[in-house]
Write a protein that holds these residues in place. Structure first.
Motif: not given
Ligand SMILES: Cc1cc2nc3c(=O)[nH]c(=O)nc-3n(C[C@H](O)[C@H](O)[C@H](O)COP(=O)(O)OP(=O)(O)OC[C@H]3O[C@@H](n4cnc5c(N)ncnc54)[C@H](O)[C@@H]3O)c2cc1C
Length: 359
Positions: A12-13, A276, A45, A31-33, A124, A9, A101, A48, A50, A287-289
């Protein structure tokens, strides 16, 4: 080749962890993207976009400022809270930064140093523990490959496969389906809009403008009827005078809502979770970022100290983050109960006056 750390992944994390890990480690991030390609993003992704003050603060602590092409208009300084259950409308001052985003994620990934190997459009598929190591199976450019690593980190978001495999018997956070539709609009909304309506969801819905589009979104627990509920929301907003033109995009994904601390999973042996994937997200606002950035940085710090006993240090150093989620759950109890919300909103505490003819 055996990697020290494989990160699944590049959100952001994952990007934060990869950026902050010591050079002494051999690190692979997948990353799959298609995060490097010029062509339009195939797997954006759903978010929102923000950046809340907490996320802004973490970026400042990292010594980072946002590049201008990541920012989108309009920048909003307030939230318009529409409580449909109680027929109340209030405005509150907020300090969000409105971002694109996908560009935000790409910018974070661009900060990952050269010594980290990055494979995009790489999925993955699973892992198994072998003697002392972990064998990771990926689907890379149409070919299945096996990769060996000492430590596997799931940074793969709400639908985390790493989590499902490592913690198959543990209880997941409440899983909401979130739908976002992008509508063409000619009006400019100076507010982020939050909507409370029990007929749609026991969580909340929102409208966020990004340039010429109004994104209408909702997080819905009842996923069997999510589409119908979403349509009810859109119709209610239209009746309230919101003009949504042609819908040009529909997105959907899961969103986690950790209600108990045991729904946050940190590590099991040589498999760790951040962002997440581990359940780090606000149960009151989604809020998850900020949680993703913080948990990625904390894990990097623990691993940089030593890979031995990294998990116990990670557990200790995320205590504040987990307590914060617990406190946000208490806030949720007040916010998402229509009687207590009515009492709070009626008092007007923290609310502000806004000129009547603002859209
Ligand atoms: C509709 C919605 C609106 C939101 N709005 C906000 C907001 O405005 N502000 C805010 O702070 N938070 C917001 N959030 C929450 C926030 O988007 C997440 O908490 C945050 O992106 C988590 O970051 P992360 O790095 O943990 O995971 P993610 O950002 O989800 O990144 C996961 C990564 O893993 C990759 N991945 C997944 N599965 C695989 C696989 N099998 N193989 C390879 N790669 C894989 C994905 O492509 C992705 O790039 C929102 C969430 C949703 C669903």
């Amino acid at each position: 080749m055996v990697y020290d750390i494989v990160i699944v992944g590049g959100g952001p994390s994952g990007s934060t962890l990869a950026r902050m890990l010591d050079e002494k480690y051999k690190v692979l991030l997948i990353d799959k993207r298609n995060l490097y390609d010029e062509i339009n993003f195939k797997r954006e992704k759903c978010c929102g976009g923000l950046l809340a003050p907490d996320a802004q603060k973490v970026l400042a602590q990292f010594g980072l400022g946002l590049p201008k092409d990541v920012i989108v208009g309009p920048q909003m300084f307030s939230v318009r809270s529409i409580d449909i259950d109680n027929h109340i409308l209030k405005y509150y001052q907020r300090h969000y930064i409105n971002v694109h985003r996908e560009k935000f994620d790409r910018w974070l990934l661009s900060l990952v140093p050269q010594n980290v190997q990055v494979m995009t459009s790489c999925i993955f598929k699973g892992y198994r523990e072998t003697e002392g190591n972990i064998e990771v199976e990926v689907f890379n450019q149409g070919v299945t490959e096996k990769i060996s690593t000492k430590l596997l980190v799931g940074a793969d978001g709400a639908t985390s496969k790493v989590r499902r495999m490592a913690f198959e018997n543990d209880k997941l956070p409440d899983r909401y389906v979130s739908i976002q539709k992008w509508y063409k609009t000619s009006k400019e909304s100076p507010h982020f809009i939050s909507i409370f309506d029990e007929e749609v969801t026991d969580f909340y819905s929102w409208v966020i403008q990004k340039e010429d589009y109004a994104i209408v979104g909702a997080a819905i627990l009842d996923y069997a009827n999510a589409n119908e509920k979403f349509q009810i929301l859109v119709e209610k907003l239209r009746k309230k005078g919101y003009e949504f033109g042609k819908c040009i995009k529909r997105e959907g994904t899961w969103i986690m809502r950790p209600r108990k601390l045991n729904q946050i999973n940190l590590f099991k042996g040589n498999v760790a979770l951040i962002g997440e994937a581990g359940g780090f997200i606000s149960p009151s606002s989604a809020e998850g970022i900020s949680y993703a950035l913080k948990s990625g940085a904390i894990l990097a710090d623990c691993i940089n100290h030593s890979m031995k006993n990294y998990g116990l240090r990670y557990k200790r150093k995320t205590t504040k983050l987990r307590i914060n989620i617990f406190v946000k759950n208490l806030k949720s109890l007040l916010m998402y109960n229509k009687f207590t919300r009515k009492l709070i909103m009626k008092t007007g505490v923290l609310a502000m006056e806004v000129h009547k003819n603002v859209y």
